[in-house]
Scaffold this motif. Sequence first.
Motif, PDB file in Angstrom:
ATOM      1  N   GLY A 124       0.870  -1.126   0.165  1.00  0.00           N
ATOM      2  CA  GLY A 124       0.003  -0.111  -0.118  1.00  0.00           C
ATOM      3  C   GLY A 124       0.773   1.155  -0.102  1.00  0.00           C
ATOM      4  O   GLY A 124       1.857   1.264  -0.563  1.00  0.00           O
ATOM      5  N   LEU A 125       0.475   2.292   0.653  1.00  0.00           N
ATOM      6  CA  LEU A 125       1.215   3.594   0.826  1.00  0.00           C
ATOM      7  C   LEU A 125       2.241   3.350   1.516  1.00  0.00           C
ATOM      8  O   LEU A 125       2.398   2.375   2.408  1.00  0.00           O
ATOM      9  CB  LEU A 125       0.385   4.337   1.438  1.00  0.00           C
ATOM     10  CG  LEU A 125      -0.681   5.423   0.546  1.00  0.00           C
ATOM     11  CD1 LEU A 125      -1.582   6.199   1.539  1.00  0.00           C
ATOM     12  CD2 LEU A 125      -0.172   5.975  -0.643  1.00  0.00           C
ATOM     13  N   SER A 126       3.474   4.043   1.328  1.00  0.00           N
ATOM     14  CA  SER A 126       4.662   3.843   2.313  1.00  0.00           C
ATOM     15  C   SER A 126       4.901   5.551   2.435  1.00  0.00           C
ATOM     16  O   SER A 126       4.714   6.210   1.811  1.00  0.00           O
ATOM     17  CB  SER A 126       5.547   3.209   1.771  1.00  0.00           C
ATOM     18  OG  SER A 126       5.916   3.532   0.150  1.00  0.00           O
ATOM     19  N   LEU A 127       5.522   5.747   3.668  1.00  0.00           N
ATOM     20  CA  LEU A 127       6.162   6.962   4.033  1.00  0.00           C
ATOM     21  C   LEU A 127       7.004   7.397   2.934  1.00  0.00           C
ATOM     22  O   LEU A 127       7.864   7.056   2.651  1.00  0.00           O
ATOM     23  CB  LEU A 127       6.690   6.761   5.323  1.00  0.00           C
ATOM     24  CG  LEU A 127       7.083   8.274   5.791  1.00  0.00           C
ATOM     25  CD1 LEU A 127       6.438   9.277   5.898  1.00  0.00           C
ATOM     26  CD2 LEU A 127       7.921   7.929   6.860  1.00  0.00           C
ATOM     27  N   GLY A 143       6.588   7.548  -0.008  1.00  0.00           N
ATOM     28  CA  GLY A 143       6.637   6.790  -1.413  1.00  0.00           C
ATOM     29  C   GLY A 143       5.794   7.267  -2.180  1.00  0.00           C
ATOM     30  O   GLY A 143       4.999   8.474  -2.156  1.00  0.00           O
ATOM     31  N   TYR A 144       5.238   6.560  -3.396  1.00  0.00           N
ATOM     32  CA  TYR A 144       4.447   7.020  -4.537  1.00  0.00           C
ATOM     33  C   TYR A 144       3.197   6.231  -4.756  1.00  0.00           C
ATOM     34  O   TYR A 144       2.676   6.232  -5.481  1.00  0.00           O
ATOM     35  CB  TYR A 144       5.209   6.954  -5.632  1.00  0.00           C
ATOM     36  CG  TYR A 144       6.421   8.195  -5.547  1.00  0.00           C
ATOM     37  CD1 TYR A 144       7.728   7.782  -5.575  1.00  0.00           C
ATOM     38  CD2 TYR A 144       6.119   9.307  -6.170  1.00  0.00           C
ATOM     39  CE1 TYR A 144       8.595   8.777  -5.229  1.00  0.00           C
ATOM     40  CE2 TYR A 144       7.179  10.335  -5.819  1.00  0.00           C
ATOM     41  CZ  TYR A 144       8.662   9.943  -5.802  1.00  0.00           C
ATOM     42  OH  TYR A 144       9.393  11.040  -5.588  1.00  0.00           O
ATOM     43  N   GLY A 145       3.116   5.495  -3.371  1.00  0.00           N
ATOM     44  CA  GLY A 145       1.779   4.612  -3.536  1.00  0.00           C
ATOM     45  C   GLY A 145       1.759   3.590  -4.489  1.00  0.00           C
ATOM     46  O   GLY A 145       2.678   2.727  -4.610  1.00  0.00           O
TER      47      GLY A 145
END
Lengths: 117, 109
Positions: A98-101, A103-105
């Motif tokens: 999923g999303l990451s800190l 990151g680009y999703g």
Amino acid sequence: ETGVTQTPRHLVMGMTNKKSLKCEQHLGHNAMYWYKQSAKKPLELMFVYNFKEQTENNSVPSRFSPECPNSSHLFLHLHTLQPEDSALYLCASSQEGGLSLGGYGYTFGSGTRLTVV
Amino acid sequence: LAKTTQPISMDSYEGQEVNITCSHNNIATNDYITWYQQFPSQGPRFIIQGYKTKVTNEVASLFIPADRKSSTLSLPRVSLSDTAVYYCLVGDYNNDMRFGAGTRLTVKP
């Protein structure tokens, strides 16, 4: 190119045919997804794979069968489809499901335009 | 998963600034806010992501108030090529993203 490659770009198949959609990513992501987008409708999440294991199946009919042989490849096997299955099928990948800190999703491919006749 | 609410559609003219607001009243502490852009017959493309206050990149700005219950995507000086559907998503790395209907932006000459 986004780093997620889908083939074929277009596919026309009869209701009795068997075909497969392919998705490939070389982004080092460990999660992959299949989405369906019908005309003028929101994206529908179909399947989720985390580290090659299927973690979600959103009540998708059995005529759609996913396969994830490794973290870089994802397939969607199609058989006995109906005309209402005609849609844009999108593959996406992400890191850690999923999303990451910072990151680009999700990174999406360009999709396969499927027409069932 | 935090539910999001966006306007269904918006119209603008070339050269104008466009602001699209998304409501997410149930946003969780760990959730990030991410916006995507989708052109017809293509997959959504990441635009911008934020957690709080303001984030700016070469494409857009994202404004997030202190309570984080909404966010506003700002597109400066839009052109015809910005005509697309814009999605607001809220979640963290444990969530699987479910897309809403998005906002269909039409930029007119």
